[in-house]
Design an enzyme around this catalytic site. Structure first.
Site, short mmCIF file in Angstrom:
data_model
loop_
_atom_site.label_atom_id
_atom_site.label_comp_id
_atom_site.label_asym_id
_atom_site.label_seq_id
_atom_site.Cartn_x
_atom_site.Cartn_y
_atom_site.Cartn_z
N LYS A 1 48.22 57.80 37.83
CA LYS A 1 48.71 57.76 36.44
C LYS A 1 49.47 59.03 36.10
CE LYS A 1 46.50 53.85 34.81
NZ LYS A 1 45.78 53.03 33.90
N LYS B 1 48.24 46.69 44.46
CA LYS B 1 47.45 45.78 43.62
C LYS B 1 48.31 45.20 42.49
CE LYS B 1 45.40 48.15 39.74
NZ LYS B 1 44.33 48.28 38.83
N LYS C 1 49.19 45.42 35.50
CA LYS C 1 49.80 45.11 34.20
C LYS C 1 51.13 45.77 34.03
CE LYS C 1 45.51 45.16 31.73
NZ LYS C 1 44.49 46.00 31.17
P1 ATP Z 1 46.78 48.98 35.37
O1 ATP Z 1 47.23 47.75 36.07
O2 ATP Z 1 47.72 49.40 34.28
O3 ATP Z 1 46.36 50.09 36.28
P2 ATP Z 1 44.24 47.77 35.15
O4 ATP Z 1 44.51 46.34 34.93
O5 ATP Z 1 43.82 48.20 36.48
O6 ATP Z 1 45.47 48.59 34.59
P3 ATP Z 1 41.97 47.68 33.39
O7 ATP Z 1 42.45 46.82 32.30
O8 ATP Z 1 41.14 48.78 32.91
O9 ATP Z 1 43.13 48.35 34.18
O10 ATP Z 1 41.19 46.81 34.46
C1 ATP Z 1 40.14 45.98 34.07
C2 ATP Z 1 39.37 45.42 35.23
O11 ATP Z 1 40.20 44.59 36.03
C3 ATP Z 1 38.80 46.46 36.18
O12 ATP Z 1 37.48 46.10 36.51
C4 ATP Z 1 39.69 46.40 37.38
O13 ATP Z 1 39.00 46.76 38.54
C5 ATP Z 1 40.08 44.94 37.40
N1 ATP Z 1 41.37 44.76 38.03
C6 ATP Z 1 42.57 45.25 37.62
N2 ATP Z 1 43.57 44.87 38.44
C7 ATP Z 1 42.98 44.12 39.42
C8 ATP Z 1 43.48 43.43 40.57
N3 ATP Z 1 44.76 43.43 40.89
N4 ATP Z 1 42.60 42.75 41.34
C9 ATP Z 1 41.28 42.71 41.03
N5 ATP Z 1 40.75 43.34 39.97
C10 ATP Z 1 41.57 44.03 39.16
#
Ligand code: ATP
Ligand code: LTN
Length: 336
Positions: free
Chosen positions: A115, A197, A200
């Site tokens: 980040k 991964k 968002k």
């Molecule tokens: P960013 O994509 O901006 O880094 P994020 O989606 O990882 O944000 P959060 O909204 O805090 O951040 O994530 C919420 C939950 O979703 C967490 O438990 C995270 O581990 C899970 N998660 C996020 N992206 C994935 C993914 N691609 N696959 C599986 N689990 C995910």
């Protein structure tokens, strides 16, 4: 609280709309957990502030996240679903735990490093101490388990380290939590770069499926998913990351094993497989989307749940906070 059950804590940041990764890696697994655990789920709005937010949009996103939790099947009458910012104990404990966390361990966090590189113009102290607020979220509720995606494992480890450090000085104050990482969908990868991964905040709109995407958009994104050139539907995450990612998504929504999927699509081309995955995902998301629209129209239900649950969260978290204040030697305000 129901002492019979173990305690579970989790949450998501209130940023943007959720992705298929958030759903399969986290939310989908949460829905039935209340049968086994006493569950707390936060809308982590304070964490979202580590990245600049436009106030009106931010407020809308937080509400939208609450509605999506409920629409995906989290029953706010069986689970304590609340906003982090409605319960002051989170930031109160975070300050104390900041004083039990080392700069060195925080600077090793990969989410921080990623980040900080992404938002080089705003590497604020909140971004750095983010894991301490997360540790406070979890430890306040004496959580035994924390279901998260693989990317959050490191934050769970630092939470355990902080809890153990505190306990070794002051006695058994905190339960040391375990991460719970679901199998299928634990890491959904980008449709455009299956070594990254699904996120968002990806700049390529075809990389990410959002929970509120309509059927045509979902199918279009899957049709464009990056695969490989050997045209065989076989699970091999290392050499065939694109196809393996699609298989893992399909497996999570259809509950079929990789062997069953390989059999089902033996002899089919990637084109047909991609459409099948898109259709199955759209089918899974449709009832969630319908329920979401209903909840966003009918404000009073969410508002009353948010209020009742914040009261419960306040009560439970304050018990731990008072204990911590006492243990570290802060002075209690005399009762008159
Ligand atoms: P960013 O994509 O901006 O880094 P994020 O989606 O990882 O944000 P959060 O909204 O805090 O951040 O994530 C919420 C939950 O979703 C967490 O438990 C995270 O581990 C899970 N998660 C996020 N992206 C994935 C993914 N691609 N696959 C599986 N689990 C995910
Ligand atoms: N950091 C998490 C969101 C989060 C969380 C938590 C998850 C904040 N506090 C407590 C589980 C428990 C994330 O980015 N996914």
């Amino acid at each position: 609280m129901d002492k019979e059950k173990k305690i579970l804590y989790s949450g998501m940041q209130a940023t943007n709309t959720l992705t298929l990764g958030n759903y399969l890696g986290a939310l989908k697994n949460w829905v039935s957990m209340h049968e086994e655990y006493e569950c707390f789920y936060g809308v982590m709005d304070l964490h979202s502030l580590t990245v600049r937010q436009e106030p009106a949009e931010f407020r809308k996103n937080a509400r939208s996240l609450y509605a999506l939790y409920v629409a995906a099947g989290l029953d706010p009458e069986k689970n304590c679903v609340y906003y982090q910012s409605h319960v002051p104990a989170h930031t109160q404990l975070a300050w104390i735990l900041n004083c039990f966390t080392y700069m060195g361990e925080l600077s090793r966090m990969t989410q921080y490093k990623d980040k900080a590189a992404k938002h080089a113009d705003n590497v604020n102290a909140g971004l750095f101490t983010y894991p301490v607020l997360m540790a406070s979220d979890i430890l306040l509720y004496q959580a035994d388990v924390v279901p998260v995606g693989v990317d959050q494992k490191q934050h769970l480890e630092i939470t355990r380290d902080i809890a153990e450090r505190f306990n070794s000085i002051y006695g058994d104050v905190f339960t040391v939590p375990e991460a719970y990482i679901g199998k299928a969908g634990a890491k959904v990868m980008s449709l455009q770069d299956p070594t990254k991964k699904m996120s968002k905040s990806d700049e390529n709109p075809n990389a990410t499926v959002f929970l509120l995407d309509d059927k045509d958009t979902i199918i279009r994104k899957f049709k464009r998913a990056v695969t490989d050139s050997d045209a065989e539907i076989r699970y091999d995450a290392e050499n065939k990351p694109g196809v393996s990612n699609l298989m893992s998504i399909y497996s999570a929504v259809s509950k079929k094993s990789y062997e069953e999927i390989e059999k089902e699509f033996a002899g089919s081309g990637y084109g047909d497989f991609k459409i099948a995955v898109g259709e199955r995902v759209a089918e899974e998301l449709l009832p969630i989307q319908n329920k979401y629209q209903e909840l966003m129209k009918e404000k009073s239900f969410i508002e009353s749940c948010m209020k009742n649950n914040a009261e419960k969260a306040f009560y439970v978290s304050n018990k731990t906070l008072r204990k911590v204040y006492k243990k570290v030697g802060l002075t209690e305000l005399p009762r008159s």
